[in-house]
Scaffold this motif. Structure first.
Motif, PDB file in Angstrom:
ATOM      1  N   VAL A   1       0.835  -1.209   0.000  1.00  0.00           N
ATOM      2  CA  VAL A   1       0.000   0.000   0.000  1.00  0.00           C
ATOM      3  C   VAL A   1       0.867   1.255   0.000  1.00  0.00           C
ATOM      4  CG1 VAL A   1      -1.681   1.289   1.379  1.00  0.00           C
ATOM      5  CG2 VAL A   1      -1.976  -1.158   1.034  1.00  0.00           C
TER       6      VAL A   1
ATOM      7  N   LEU B   1       0.656   5.072  -2.318  1.00  0.00           N
ATOM      8  CA  LEU B   1      -0.027   6.079  -1.504  1.00  0.00           C
ATOM      9  C   LEU B   1      -0.006   7.431  -2.210  1.00  0.00           C
ATOM     10  CD1 LEU B   1       1.031   5.758   2.250  1.00  0.00           C
ATOM     11  CD2 LEU B   1      -1.251   5.699   1.312  1.00  0.00           C
TER      12      LEU B   1
ATOM     13  N   GLU C   1      -6.969  -3.888   0.593  1.00  0.00           N
ATOM     14  CA  GLU C   1      -8.107  -2.975   0.419  1.00  0.00           C
ATOM     15  C   GLU C   1      -8.562  -2.403   1.765  1.00  0.00           C
ATOM     16  OE1 GLU C   1     -10.637  -0.537  -1.321  1.00  0.00           O
ATOM     17  OE2 GLU C   1      -9.132  -1.768  -2.355  1.00  0.00           O
TER      18      GLU C   1
ATOM     19  N   ARG D   1      -6.101   0.302   2.595  1.00  0.00           N
ATOM     20  CA  ARG D   1      -6.302   1.477   1.736  1.00  0.00           C
ATOM     21  C   ARG D   1      -7.500   2.308   2.195  1.00  0.00           C
ATOM     22  NH1 ARG D   1      -5.375  -2.373  -2.595  1.00  0.00           N
ATOM     23  NH2 ARG D   1      -3.229  -2.119  -3.292  1.00  0.00           N
ATOM     24  N   ARG D   2      -8.539   1.644   2.658  1.00  0.00           N
ATOM     25  CA  ARG D   2      -9.716   2.368   3.163  1.00  0.00           C
ATOM     26  C   ARG D   2      -9.460   2.959   4.543  1.00  0.00           C
ATOM     27  NH1 ARG D   2     -13.595  -2.225   3.010  1.00  0.00           N
ATOM     28  NH2 ARG D   2     -14.508  -1.093   4.731  1.00  0.00           N
TER      29      ARG D   2
END
Length: 198
Positions: A72, A76, A105, A108-109
């Protein structure tokens, strides 16, 4: 590629716990923004408790989360990568077997959610427990007779002022059915019971 430093000191973990939260089935994220005068960039820490599993499983979850963070961090957005923030990821048992992309995911959230600045609140509206200053609902309790300055009627128990403060009520003046018609005053001891022999 943004670099995410490790969060290692306990006070930083505790401070992050006071910030925003994001929950999924596989992990929880807690985060807070640091002071702007400090070094920029994200710092991230992991918490994997013994409830999650034995040491081998906890280490596997930790390795999976480190790999997700590396993945991730590579994509970014720039403004998020330089944001001075501390984030703590708390792993849950399903993170052990979850698909790798699902963990990515979730992270990321979570990152934009826990690093969002706090919104200002109107005065008098706190978060969580009431501060006891001003309330909008009127009190619906009726004062006891001794609180209103009236003695308890004869033959009824007078509940003392310690009622509701972690101990049982102090009962004085209660009338019983022994030979004289009057029972001695009963005052509970510190653990809520009555003295021996009564």
């Amino acid at each position: 590629m943004a670099t995410i430093e490790r969060l290692t000191k306990r006070p930083d973990f505790l401070a992050a716990a006071e910030g925003r939260r994001f929950h999924t089935e596989r992990m929880s994220a807690q985060g807070r923004l640091r002071a702007a005068d400090g070094p920029p960039g994200l710092r991230l820490g992991f918490t994997i408790t013994k409830r999650v599993g034995h040491a081998t499983e906890r280490n596997r979850i930790r390795r999976r989360l480190r790999a997700v963070v590396a993945l991730v961090a590579a994509d970014l957005p720039g403004e998020l990568a330089i944001l001075p923030a501390d984030i703590v990821l708390i792993a849950r048992r399903p993170a052990l077997d979850a698909p790798f992309e699902t963990l990515a995911e979730d992270l990321r959230r979570a990152l934009p959610t826990v690093t969002r600045p706090a919104t200002p609140r109107p005065p008098g509206q706190g978060r969580g427990k009431r501060s006891g200053k001003s309330g909008t609902r009127p009190s619906t309790t009726t004062p006891l007779p001794h609180e209103a300055g009236q003695p308890a009627p004869s033959g009824q128990a007078d509940i003392g002022a310690s009622y509701g403060r972690g101990r049982g009520p102090r009962i004085t003046g209660a009338r019983g059915s022994d030979a004289t018609g009057v029972r001695p005053d009963v005052t509970p001891n510190a653990c809520g019971g009555v003295p021996d022999g009564q």
